[in-house]
Structures are given as C-alpha cells and as structure tokens.
Design an enzyme around this catalytic site. Structure first.
Site, PDB file in Angstrom:
ATOM      1  N   GLU A 117       0.845  -1.207   0.000  1.00  0.00           N
ATOM      2  CA  GLU A 117       0.000   0.000   0.000  1.00  0.00           C
ATOM      3  C   GLU A 117       0.878   1.254   0.000  1.00  0.00           C
ATOM      4  O   GLU A 117       2.005   1.227   0.464  1.00  0.00           O
ATOM      5  CB  GLU A 117      -0.974  -0.020   1.181  1.00  0.00           C
ATOM      6  CG  GLU A 117      -0.320  -0.012   2.556  1.00  0.00           C
ATOM      7  CD  GLU A 117      -0.075   1.375   3.066  1.00  0.00           C
ATOM      8  OE1 GLU A 117      -0.724   2.301   2.589  1.00  0.00           O
ATOM      9  OE2 GLU A 117       0.802   1.524   3.946  1.00  0.00           O
ATOM     10  N   GLU A 169      -0.521   8.862   5.706  1.00  0.00           N
ATOM     11  CA  GLU A 169      -1.369   9.265   6.827  1.00  0.00           C
ATOM     12  C   GLU A 169      -1.783  10.715   6.602  1.00  0.00           C
ATOM     13  O   GLU A 169      -0.996  11.534   6.146  1.00  0.00           O
ATOM     14  CB  GLU A 169      -0.615   9.127   8.154  1.00  0.00           C
ATOM     15  CG  GLU A 169      -0.377   7.681   8.521  1.00  0.00           C
ATOM     16  CD  GLU A 169       0.235   7.515   9.903  1.00  0.00           C
ATOM     17  OE1 GLU A 169       0.037   8.382  10.761  1.00  0.00           O
ATOM     18  OE2 GLU A 169       0.919   6.500  10.096  1.00  0.00           O
ATOM     19  N   ASN A 191       9.534   3.845  -0.742  1.00  0.00           N
ATOM     20  CA  ASN A 191       9.678   4.566   0.531  1.00  0.00           C
ATOM     21  C   ASN A 191      11.131   4.998   0.753  1.00  0.00           C
ATOM     22  O   ASN A 191      11.393   6.105   1.215  1.00  0.00           O
ATOM     23  CB  ASN A 191       9.210   3.692   1.700  1.00  0.00           C
ATOM     24  CG  ASN A 191       7.717   3.851   1.956  1.00  0.00           C
ATOM     25  OD1 ASN A 191       7.027   4.527   1.210  1.00  0.00           O
ATOM     26  ND2 ASN A 191       7.212   3.221   2.997  1.00  0.00           N
ATOM     27  N   PHE A 214       8.147  16.165  -2.150  1.00  0.00           N
ATOM     28  CA  PHE A 214       9.124  15.603  -1.198  1.00  0.00           C
ATOM     29  C   PHE A 214      10.467  16.311  -1.268  1.00  0.00           C
ATOM     30  O   PHE A 214      11.524  15.704  -1.150  1.00  0.00           O
ATOM     31  CB  PHE A 214       9.240  14.077  -1.369  1.00  0.00           C
ATOM     32  CG  PHE A 214       8.147  13.380  -0.624  1.00  0.00           C
ATOM     33  CD1 PHE A 214       6.831  13.488  -1.041  1.00  0.00           C
ATOM     34  CD2 PHE A 214       8.399  12.662   0.535  1.00  0.00           C
ATOM     35  CE1 PHE A 214       5.791  12.906  -0.336  1.00  0.00           C
ATOM     36  CE2 PHE A 214       7.378  12.063   1.260  1.00  0.00           C
ATOM     37  CZ  PHE A 214       6.074  12.193   0.812  1.00  0.00           C
ATOM     38  N   LEU A 215      10.391  17.613  -1.486  1.00  0.00           N
ATOM     39  CA  LEU A 215      11.604  18.443  -1.473  1.00  0.00           C
ATOM     40  C   LEU A 215      11.503  19.488  -0.369  1.00  0.00           C
ATOM     41  O   LEU A 215      12.201  20.497  -0.433  1.00  0.00           O
ATOM     42  CB  LEU A 215      11.784  19.142  -2.824  1.00  0.00           C
ATOM     43  CG  LEU A 215      12.463  18.371  -3.943  1.00  0.00           C
ATOM     44  CD1 LEU A 215      12.705  19.280  -5.142  1.00  0.00           C
ATOM     45  CD2 LEU A 215      13.795  17.754  -3.502  1.00  0.00           C
ATOM     46  N   GLY A 217       9.972  11.165   9.765  1.00  0.00           N
ATOM     47  CA  GLY A 217       9.590  10.255  10.849  1.00  0.00           C
ATOM     48  C   GLY A 217       8.416   9.412  10.426  1.00  0.00           C
ATOM     49  O   GLY A 217       8.211   9.164   9.240  1.00  0.00           O
ATOM     50  N   CYS A 239       6.674   4.477   8.957  1.00  0.00           N
ATOM     51  CA  CYS A 239       7.082   3.764   7.734  1.00  0.00           C
ATOM     52  C   CYS A 239       8.527   4.025   7.309  1.00  0.00           C
ATOM     53  O   CYS A 239       9.344   3.107   7.295  1.00  0.00           O
ATOM     54  CB  CYS A 239       6.132   4.138   6.598  1.00  0.00           C
ATOM     55  SG  CYS A 239       4.423   3.874   7.036  1.00  0.00           S
ATOM     56  N   LYS A 270      11.455   2.806   9.622  1.00  0.00           N
ATOM     57  CA  LYS A 270      11.465   1.338   9.724  1.00  0.00           C
ATOM     58  C   LYS A 270      11.866   0.703   8.384  1.00  0.00           C
ATOM     59  O   LYS A 270      12.680  -0.208   8.337  1.00  0.00           O
ATOM     60  CB  LYS A 270      10.057   0.888  10.142  1.00  0.00           C
ATOM     61  CG  LYS A 270       9.786  -0.582  10.066  1.00  0.00           C
ATOM     62  CD  LYS A 270       8.419  -0.918  10.634  1.00  0.00           C
ATOM     63  CE  LYS A 270       7.251  -0.521   9.762  1.00  0.00           C
ATOM     64  NZ  LYS A 270       7.004  -1.372   8.604  1.00  0.00           N
TER      65      LYS A 270
HETATM   66  C1  UGA Z   1       4.748   7.143   3.673  1.00  0.00           C
HETATM   67  C2  UGA Z   1       4.630   7.150   2.143  1.00  0.00           C
HETATM   68  O1  UGA Z   1       4.569   8.488   1.671  1.00  0.00           O
HETATM   69  C3  UGA Z   1       3.360   6.395   1.714  1.00  0.00           C
HETATM   70  O2  UGA Z   1       3.312   6.327   0.300  1.00  0.00           O
HETATM   71  C4  UGA Z   1       3.423   4.973   2.281  1.00  0.00           C
HETATM   72  O3  UGA Z   1       2.246   4.239   1.985  1.00  0.00           O
HETATM   73  C5  UGA Z   1       3.540   5.057   3.800  1.00  0.00           C
HETATM   74  O4  UGA Z   1       4.750   5.788   4.129  1.00  0.00           O
HETATM   75  C6  UGA Z   1       3.651   3.634   4.299  1.00  0.00           C
HETATM   76  O5  UGA Z   1       4.647   2.969   4.012  1.00  0.00           O
HETATM   77  O6  UGA Z   1       2.671   3.147   4.885  1.00  0.00           O
HETATM   78  P1  UGA Z   1       3.610   8.535   5.662  1.00  0.00           P
HETATM   79  O7  UGA Z   1       4.533   7.805   6.590  1.00  0.00           O
HETATM   80  O8  UGA Z   1       2.166   8.669   6.016  1.00  0.00           O
HETATM   81  O9  UGA Z   1       3.640   7.864   4.201  1.00  0.00           O
HETATM   82  O10 UGA Z   1       4.172  10.012   5.563  1.00  0.00           O
HETATM   83  P2  UGA Z   1       4.797  10.973   4.440  1.00  0.00           P
HETATM   84  O11 UGA Z   1       3.809  11.975   4.039  1.00  0.00           O
HETATM   85  O12 UGA Z   1       5.444  10.196   3.358  1.00  0.00           O
HETATM   86  O13 UGA Z   1       5.932  11.686   5.327  1.00  0.00           O
HETATM   87  C7  UGA Z   1       6.974  10.930   5.930  1.00  0.00           C
HETATM   88  C8  UGA Z   1       7.924  11.847   6.664  1.00  0.00           C
HETATM   89  O14 UGA Z   1       8.673  12.636   5.744  1.00  0.00           O
HETATM   90  C9  UGA Z   1       7.246  12.855   7.598  1.00  0.00           C
HETATM   91  O15 UGA Z   1       7.985  12.972   8.782  1.00  0.00           O
HETATM   92  C10 UGA Z   1       7.260  14.151   6.813  1.00  0.00           C
HETATM   93  O16 UGA Z   1       7.231  15.302   7.611  1.00  0.00           O
HETATM   94  C11 UGA Z   1       8.597  14.010   6.093  1.00  0.00           C
HETATM   95  N1  UGA Z   1       8.675  14.822   4.857  1.00  0.00           N
HETATM   96  C12 UGA Z   1       7.872  14.542   3.808  1.00  0.00           C
HETATM   97  C13 UGA Z   1       9.604  15.849   4.785  1.00  0.00           C
HETATM   98  O17 UGA Z   1      10.363  16.118   5.738  1.00  0.00           O
HETATM   99  N2  UGA Z   1       9.690  16.572   3.632  1.00  0.00           N
HETATM  100  C14 UGA Z   1       8.907  16.302   2.555  1.00  0.00           C
HETATM  101  O18 UGA Z   1       9.062  17.004   1.530  1.00  0.00           O
HETATM  102  C15 UGA Z   1       7.977  15.278   2.650  1.00  0.00           C
END
Ligand code: UGA
Length: 435
Positions: free
Chosen positions: A147, A151, A207, A248-249, A256, A259, A262
């Site tokens: 998936e 979140e 991921n 994602f930039l 954190g 996902c 880990k």
């Molecule tokens: C992530 C993936 O984006 C989903 O596609 C995947 O399904 C999910 O893991 C999973 O494996 O279940 P999620 O953990 O909900 O989703 O969060 P993200 O929105 O991806 O953010 C992850 C972390 O990266 C957060 O701490 C967020 O603040 C950080 N982030 C994200 C940044 O620091 N900069 C960014 O530009 C984007």
C-alpha cells in the site's frame, strides 16, 4: 466480493472502509476487543480526515463488519488481506511473527481457500517463504499488494492512487486481485502486475527513495544556510525539472512516522544480508538520525549557547500534519534533546497531544496554541499544521519574553517576521534579524 482484513490498524482500517465503499462486502478482524467495540459504535481509534464519514455511512448500510472472531472473519471470504504490523527489530529486520501467525490461522479456519494477500510491508522474499510453508496445502495462494497511503491523506490516496501494485505467482490470483481493484482501474488507475518479490521490493524502494530525497534536501538546506542560498527558491528551481519533481523536497526536522524510518532500516538490512551493502541508504539512515541533534545545536546556539532553565514553546508533536501519530516523530526527539540540555518545554498539538503525554510525560502540555508561547523565551514550530501557519504574529511578539521564532517547517512568512522584529530561524535560510 467478500473481503476480509486481518489486522485493523491504520492500513487495514482505511483499506477496509474504502474497499467497502467501492462495493465489496468487507469484514475487518482485530484481536483488540476494545477497538472492535469502538468501531462498531462509529468511533475511530485513529485520527484520519474524512474516514469517519465513510465509516458511519457504511456501518449504517451494513456494508462493513468489525469482529474479533477469527472463524466469522475468514469463513466464506474470497480474498483475505493481511494488514498486521511488521515492527522493526533491533537488528534492523522487520518482525514477521504476526504475518506468519495470521497465515497459519487462516489456513486453519478458512474453508473455501481464499486468496491470501500480504498488504503489510514485508521484506522481499517473504511471500515466497509463506508460499513454501504452504506447500502442504497448495490450494491456498499467496499474493502481494503493497500500500502507498499517506497518513492524513489516506482516503484521497486510496481513491486516487498513482498506481496499484500486485504481485502474484499464478494467473487465477492475478485475475482475482485485479477484480478487487476494478472500480479504480476502470477509472484509469494504472495497475502494475508483477511477481511476488518485485511487488515487495517496489514498496521498499519507493519509501526508501522518498526518504533519500528528503535527507538529500535537508543536507542541501544545511549547506544553503552556511553559504546564504535561499532554500525555497532552490527547491523551486530544482523541482521544476520534471525528472526531479517538486514533491518531497521540503526540508525539515527529519523524516519520521511508522514507515520511512522502519523501512529504510529493513531494506538496508535486507541488502546487507544479500552481501550487497546499500551505501546510499546507510548514509540516509545516518543523516536522518543526526538531524535532530544538528537542529537542537542550532537552536541552542541561537539562544546564546545555553538553554538551562530557558522556557521553550513547541508547536507540533505529530510526525507531520494531518495525523495524531507520534511514532518516530522528529518533534518528539527534538523535545527530548532540548529537555536533556536543560530547557523547560511546553508543547501543543491539535491532535497528537494525548498520544504524546503517554510517551513523554515529563514536559508541560499547553491547552491551546496561545498557551504554548505565552511567557516563553522562544517558539519552535515542529509540525506544519495549517493553524500554525495562520498564527497571530502580533500576539506571538507581544507574549514571547524574547522574540525568537524557530520555524522547522518553513511555514511562516519570512518578510513579516523580519518586519515585526523577530529573531528568526528557518531551515535552509540564514538567521535573519532586523537589528
Ligand atoms: C509514507 C509514504 O509516503 C506512503 O506512500 C506509504 O504508503 C507510507 O509511508 C507507508 O509505508 O505506509 P507517511 O509515513 O504517512 O507515508 O508520511 P509521508 O507523508 O510520506 O511523510 C513521511 C515523513 O517525511 C514525515 O515525517 C514528513 O514530515 C517528512 N517529509 C515529507 C519531509 O520532511 N519533507 C517532505 O518534503 C515530505
């Protein structure tokens, strides 16, 4: 189709509710009786925008069932998705105990050989191992369907995915799994159909790649601060290149959640086990682990080199906006470091506060955003909640004892902060101070 989810955590719940919305009859199973009782009473165990509305409607229409009874959940199911947790072990490996237990139980209870689909994130090769274990019972088939829900956006992501990935080892399973997602593929969502191990690896690679992108931009932000480059214009300039993309930039306090941290450890460990050290990923792991320490050093420096007895207000505890999840939250890690350095912390989060209190009882929790900064020596923004973006800066200026703002998500307008006379730090920018 009759679909069952074994494990009603975040992924099982969202996917179950949404597949039910797409027209399947869904049963969600969990061993946690309390959680099941709540769900049957329309109470969500997690915060996820929009989900409550779908849950209420579908429950009222009897289109979804929540149960703790294994037999009831698996008998007569056509497809059973396994969505149990795969927590990280100290070794870096994913703990697959719950997956193996679930598959075993299904084979004990199911009477019509449902397709067993692994949706939990598992190391490449897991489905093949499960299949090997089932050799005595060849009528059961294993498939992989990772998936990609985020979140905070899970409902939208479920209904509008970039792609659906399925891994199967026989045509019958492939056809059946495609049928599950037909309401989405009919609308044009691409489906990637591949073998089991490729599907599993697509999830880890995706991921890990996103985590790498974030770690990379965080280090570019550090460099920008040193040399006076502007990170916002820099990421805009990079992101316009369609080969890179703008998503994602956003630099920040580190990635954190349940996902990325880990999964990068699990992929690095998996690679190592294949005698194929993943140097890039090892560097990403180190970079992200170091991030809260580097950020706290900057904060301490900004506050004059010593924060013993300094009162710091922190806005945001969740690992990102839109969720109450604090797992591997950079905000929580940062608070711990600052507290150890002697600061008195008062934190506020619109959704994650009750989860944080359980994990970090030794700090003050503010009843409102305003209480988090009133009478404090500095305000730190650690999570990008929309309400923090619209904070009343005049009030903050009036209420802070020393006028210092540290914006770790770059959500506040720099020109206004400078104009108002704040001492201000944001990621990837030189410290700005009018005087
Ligand atoms: C992530 C993936 O984006 C989903 O596609 C995947 O399904 C999910 O893991 C999973 O494996 O279940 P999620 O953990 O909900 O989703 O969060 P993200 O929105 O991806 O953010 C992850 C972390 O990266 C957060 O701490 C967020 O603040 C950080 N982030 C994200 C940044 O620091 N900069 C960014 O530009 C984007």
């Amino acid at each position: 189709m009759r679909i069952t989810f074994v494990g009603t955590g975040y992924v099982g719940l969202v996917s179950g509710v949404m597949l039910s919305f797409l027209g399947h009859h869904v049963t969600c199973l969990d061993i946690d009786n309390e959680k099941i009782a709540k769900l049957n009473n329309n109470i969500l165990p997690i915060y996820e925008p929009e989900l409550e509305h779908y849950l209420k409607t579908l429950l009222a229409q009897n289109k979804i069932t929540f149960t703790s009874d294994y037999n009831q959940a698996v008998e007569n199911a056509d497809v059973i998705f396994i969505t149990v947790g795969t927590p990280g072990l100290d070794s870096g490996d994913a703990d697959l105990r719950f997956i193996f237990e679930s598959v075993y139980k299904i084979t004990e209870c199911a009477n019509n050989y449902p397709l067993i689909v692994i949706k939990s994130t598992v190391p490449p090769g897991t489905c093949l191992k499960l299949q090997e274990n089932l050799k005595k019972n060849l009528k059961f088939k294993i498939a992989s369907n990772p998936e990609f829900l985020r979140e905070g956006y899970a409902v939208t992501d479920f209904l509008n995915p970039d792609r659906i990935v399925i891994g199967t080892s026989d045509q019958e399973s492939e056809v059946l799994l495609k049928k599950v997602y037909q309401p989405l593929t009919d609308k044009g969502v691409p489906i990637v159909s591949t073998n089991l191990i490729t599907a599993e690896l697509i999830k880890y690679a995706s991921n890990s790649f996103l985590a790498t992108k974030i770690a990379f931009i965080n280090e570019i932000a550090d460099l920008s601060e040193k040399v006076g480059a502007n990170i916002e214009q820099l990421t805009y300039g990079m992101g316009l290149d369609t080969r890179i993309g703008a998503k994602f930039l956003s630099p920040g306090p580190g990635f954190g959640g349940s996902c990325f941290p880990k999964d990068i450890h699990a992929l690095a460990k998996f690679a190592k086990d294949q005698n194929n050290d993943f140097f890039v990923l090892n560097a990403v792991i180190d970079s992200n682990a170091q991030r809260p320490h580097n950020i706290s050093a900057k904060i301490i420096n900004l506050l004059g080199g010593n924060i013993i007895g300094k009162k710091l207000g922190v806005l945001g505890l969740a690992f990102k906006a839109g969720t109450d999840d604090i797992r591997s939250s950079p905000a929580m890690k940062l608070i711990e470091i600052l507290q150890q350095a002697g600061a008195i912390i008062t934190a506020f989060d619109p959704k994650a506060q009750s989860n944080a209190i359980r994990l970090l009882p030794g700090i003050n929790y503010a009843p409102s955003m305003n209480d988090a900064f009133t009478g404090k020596d500095a305000l730190i923004i650690a999570t990008e909640w929309p309400e923090f973006k619209n904070i009343d800066l005049d009030k903050v200026y009036e209420q802070l004892t020393t006028k210092i703002i540290i914006d770790l998500r770059n959500i506040l307008p720099v020109h206004k902060l400078v104009e108002k006379g704040f001492k201000y730090y944001s990621i990837g920018m030189k410290i700005i101070h009018k005087n």
